[in-house]
Scaffold this active site. Structure first.
Site, PDB file in Angstrom:
ATOM      1  N   ARG A 176      -9.085   1.679  14.953  1.00 51.63           N
ATOM      2  CA  ARG A 176      -7.961   0.830  15.396  1.00 51.63           C
ATOM      3  C   ARG A 176      -7.837   0.810  16.933  1.00 51.63           C
ATOM      4  O   ARG A 176      -6.750   0.783  17.494  1.00 51.63           O
ATOM      5  CB  ARG A 176      -6.630   1.294  14.792  1.00 51.63           C
ATOM      6  CG  ARG A 176      -6.571   1.233  13.276  1.00 51.63           C
ATOM      7  CD  ARG A 176      -6.606  -0.197  12.759  1.00 51.63           C
ATOM      8  NE  ARG A 176      -6.393  -0.266  11.319  1.00 51.63           N
ATOM      9  CZ  ARG A 176      -7.361  -0.228  10.399  1.00 51.63           C
ATOM     10  NH1 ARG A 176      -8.638  -0.116  10.787  1.00 51.63           N
ATOM     11  NH2 ARG A 176      -7.084  -0.313   9.120  1.00 51.63           N
ATOM     12  N   CYS A 226       0.138  -1.899   8.234  1.00 52.60           N
ATOM     13  CA  CYS A 226       0.469  -0.482   8.391  1.00 52.60           C
ATOM     14  C   CYS A 226       1.149  -0.253   9.735  1.00 52.60           C
ATOM     15  O   CYS A 226       0.726  -0.768  10.757  1.00 52.60           O
ATOM     16  CB  CYS A 226      -0.791   0.370   8.286  1.00 52.60           C
ATOM     17  SG  CYS A 226      -1.328   0.522   6.586  1.00 52.60           S
ATOM     18  N   GLU A 320       0.575   1.976  15.100  1.00 50.29           N
ATOM     19  CA  GLU A 320      -0.541   1.033  15.034  1.00 50.29           C
ATOM     20  C   GLU A 320      -0.058  -0.355  15.456  1.00 50.29           C
ATOM     21  O   GLU A 320      -0.783  -1.128  16.070  1.00 50.29           O
ATOM     22  CB  GLU A 320      -1.097   0.973  13.615  1.00 50.29           C
ATOM     23  CG  GLU A 320      -2.296   0.060  13.558  1.00 50.29           C
ATOM     24  CD  GLU A 320      -2.747  -0.293  12.172  1.00 50.29           C
ATOM     25  OE1 GLU A 320      -3.097   0.610  11.413  1.00 50.29           O
ATOM     26  OE2 GLU A 320      -2.768  -1.495  11.868  1.00 50.29           O
TER      27      GLU A 320
HETATM   28  N1  EPU Z   1      -1.033   6.888  -0.674  1.00 56.79           N
HETATM   29  C1  EPU Z   1       0.013   7.497  -1.293  1.00 56.79           C
HETATM   30  N2  EPU Z   1       1.260   6.928  -1.195  1.00 56.79           N
HETATM   31  C2  EPU Z   1       1.467   5.777  -0.473  1.00 56.79           C
HETATM   32  C3  EPU Z   1       0.396   5.172   0.181  1.00 56.79           C
HETATM   33  C4  EPU Z   1      -0.853   5.740   0.057  1.00 56.79           C
HETATM   34  O1  EPU Z   1      -0.150   8.541  -1.926  1.00 56.79           O
HETATM   35  O2  EPU Z   1       2.617   5.332  -0.419  1.00 56.79           O
HETATM   36  C5  EPU Z   1      -2.382   7.475  -0.808  1.00 56.79           C
HETATM   37  C6  EPU Z   1      -3.269   6.592  -1.678  1.00 56.79           C
HETATM   38  O3  EPU Z   1      -3.118   6.893  -3.027  1.00 56.79           O
HETATM   39  C7  EPU Z   1      -4.651   6.959  -1.164  1.00 56.79           C
HETATM   40  C8  EPU Z   1      -4.410   7.244   0.310  1.00 56.79           C
HETATM   41  O4  EPU Z   1      -3.032   7.520   0.453  1.00 56.79           O
HETATM   42  O5  EPU Z   1      -5.105   8.135  -1.761  1.00 56.79           O
HETATM   43  C9  EPU Z   1      -4.817   6.090   1.197  1.00 56.79           C
HETATM   44  O6  EPU Z   1      -4.039   4.960   0.858  1.00 56.79           O
HETATM   45  P1  EPU Z   1      -4.642   3.475   0.923  1.00 56.79           P
HETATM   46  O7  EPU Z   1      -5.916   3.423   0.143  1.00 56.79           O
HETATM   47  O8  EPU Z   1      -3.557   2.544   0.563  1.00 56.79           O
HETATM   48  O9  EPU Z   1      -5.080   3.272   2.397  1.00 56.79           O
HETATM   49  P2  EPU Z   1      -4.375   3.631   3.751  1.00 56.79           P
HETATM   50  O10 EPU Z   1      -5.192   4.667   4.410  1.00 56.79           O
HETATM   51  O11 EPU Z   1      -2.931   3.896   3.577  1.00 56.79           O
HETATM   52  C10 EPU Z   1      -5.761   1.910   5.141  1.00 56.79           C
HETATM   53  C11 EPU Z   1      -5.492   0.983   6.287  1.00 56.79           C
HETATM   54  C12 EPU Z   1      -4.979  -0.357   5.770  1.00 56.79           C
HETATM   55  C13 EPU Z   1      -5.943  -0.939   4.780  1.00 56.79           C
HETATM   56  C14 EPU Z   1      -6.086   0.065   3.635  1.00 56.79           C
HETATM   57  C15 EPU Z   1      -7.003  -0.404   2.537  1.00 56.79           C
HETATM   58  C16 EPU Z   1      -4.741   2.291   8.211  1.00 56.79           C
HETATM   59  C17 EPU Z   1      -3.581   2.737   9.003  1.00 56.79           C
HETATM   60  N3  EPU Z   1      -4.469   1.549   7.139  1.00 56.79           N
HETATM   61  O12 EPU Z   1      -4.500   2.258   4.554  1.00 56.79           O
HETATM   62  O13 EPU Z   1      -4.914  -1.216   6.884  1.00 56.79           O
HETATM   63  O14 EPU Z   1      -5.501  -2.191   4.301  1.00 56.79           O
HETATM   64  O15 EPU Z   1      -6.599   1.299   4.170  1.00 56.79           O
HETATM   65  O16 EPU Z   1      -8.315  -0.161   2.869  1.00 56.79           O
HETATM   66  O17 EPU Z   1      -5.880   2.608   8.553  1.00 56.79           O
HETATM   67  C18 EPU Z   1      -3.431  -1.862   8.612  1.00 56.79           C
HETATM   68  O18 EPU Z   1      -4.183  -1.244   9.374  1.00 56.79           O
HETATM   69  O19 EPU Z   1      -2.417  -2.485   9.009  1.00 56.79           O
HETATM   70  C19 EPU Z   1      -3.724  -1.816   7.202  1.00 56.79           C
HETATM   71  C20 EPU Z   1      -2.913  -2.334   6.305  1.00 56.79           C
END
Ligand code: EPU
Length: 326
Positions: A176, A226, A320
């Site tokens: 990012r 995010c 972010e």
């Molecule tokens: N999780 C939870 N509770 C929640 C949210 C997530 O337990 O409320 C757990 C999920 O179960 C999973 C882990 O956290 O085990 C990661 O969650 P997720 O797969 O939703 O991905 P993320 O790391 O929260 C990232 C990017 C998103 C992108 C998603 C999908 C960042 C900050 N975010 O989210 O990007 O869409 O992966 O690949 O890197 C953005 O940058 O604005 C964004 C939306």
């Protein structure tokens, strides 16, 4: 923030008669929040953006370029400066090379690449906003990130006044992050190098990504994606407090990255509301506008989340979302 003088505004408008005054940013952000931009210019070409920035500089008018407004929080007071919306939507595909103007929607580029039988950018369909913004912030989702696919970026270096073409390495991408966040540039064109695949499987992958998004992220809500970066660490000792509270899934430890959404969820903060701003009940790292939220609600809620994560789990979350007018 200092008010622009009428003279500054009129001098700018004499050069760019189509510039709008006091345009509400509510209309131009995914969060549907934000006061007026003192000056607002829709610019369809890179040349126009460069010209506008150079004139703004001469008139000492602060400037800011937006793409889709997807990752942006604008203050309730708005921005005493010039907002330029990059709306150039030209794209071209040549072999496995795909080039796009900054105003091309990331999702539309992903679909065009898939339709051309190219693979490697299907995930782009899950990124809101435009290619310029995605390049600037190394956007990514579902296993892909801009830094994996960008082969060149044409830009205008605002400090030197020169047009430049950067290789992937020269863009200094990080999670990012990119050099564009640290040195003022105007992104004019992004070129991706993809791989030859086939239309049918690329389209199927796009559908799969859309499905995953629907299952894990809030749909149809006003949101800036995010709010925080996931927490990267090199040394496990920073997790001491967190480990005392809970078991950390081994996949997070292996990647040296703890998802912010998971931390926020652990603390039971999903659904927390300040005014009309809410931590999404669907995903802890999404903050949503329930309708009529003010930037100050978002700021208060985001500070509260940050403080709780810091105090209770010993982890400092980094923003972010980009801020304008604060
Ligand atoms: N999780 C939870 N509770 C929640 C949210 C997530 O337990 O409320 C757990 C999920 O179960 C999973 C882990 O956290 O085990 C990661 O969650 P997720 O797969 O939703 O991905 P993320 O790391 O929260 C990232 C990017 C998103 C992108 C998603 C999908 C960042 C900050 N975010 O989210 O990007 O869409 O992966 O690949 O890197 C953005 O940058 O604005 C964004 C939306």
């Amino acid at each position: 923030m200092n008010q622009l003088t009428d003279q500054q505004v009129q001098q700018f408008k004499a050069i760019f008669p189509s510039a709008l005054e006091n345009e509400l940013m509510v209309a131009h952000t995914y969060l549907k929040i934000g006061g007026p931009a003192r000056l607002y210019l829709v610019a369809a070409t890179g040349d126009e953006i460069v010209h506008a920035v150079e004139e703004a500089k001469k008139l000492s008018i602060p400037w800011y370029v937006i793409g889709g407004g997807s990752n942006l929080l604008v203050s309730d007071e708005g921005f005493q400066g010039l907002v330029i919306q990059a709306t150039g939507r030209t794209m071209s595909i040549d072999g496995t090379s795909v080039s796009a103007a900054p105003g091309v929607f990331t999702g539309s580029l992903a679909r065009s690449a898939a339709d051309a039988g190219l693979t490697g950018f299907e995930w782009g369909v899950g990124v809101p906003g435009t290619v310029g913004g995605a390049t600037y912030g190394d956007a990514g989702c579902f296993g892909g990130e801009m830094r994996d696919v960008v082969s060149a970026v044409e830009a205008y270096d605002v400090t030197s006044g020169k047009r430049v073409t950067y290789s992937n390495e020269e863009c200094r991408f990080g999670y990012r992050d990119s050099r564009f966040k640290h040195e003022p540039h105007i992104i004019l064109k992004t070129t991706l190098t993809l791989r030859q695949g086939d239309k049918v499987s690329a389209r199927a992958k796009i559908d799969e990504i859309m499905g995953k998004r629907k299952d894990t992220q809030p749909q149809g809500a006003f949101s800036a994606g995010c709010l925080f970066k996931n927490f990267d660490f090199t040394d496990d000792s920073v997790l001491e407090k967190l480990k005392r509270e809970d078991e950390v899934p081994p996949e997070f430890l292996a990647k040296h990255r703890i998802p912010a959404g998971w931390l926020i969820d652990k603390l039971g903060l999903k659904g927390t509301t300040v005014g009309k701003a809410q931590v999404s009940p669907v995903h802890g790292n999404f903050l949503v506008n329930l309708g009529g939220a003010r930037a100050q609600d978002v700021m208060a809620l985001s500070s509260m989340v940050k403080m709780k994560v810091r105090d209770e789990l010993g982890i400092l979350l980094e923003d972010e979302v980009q801020y304008l007018g604060f």
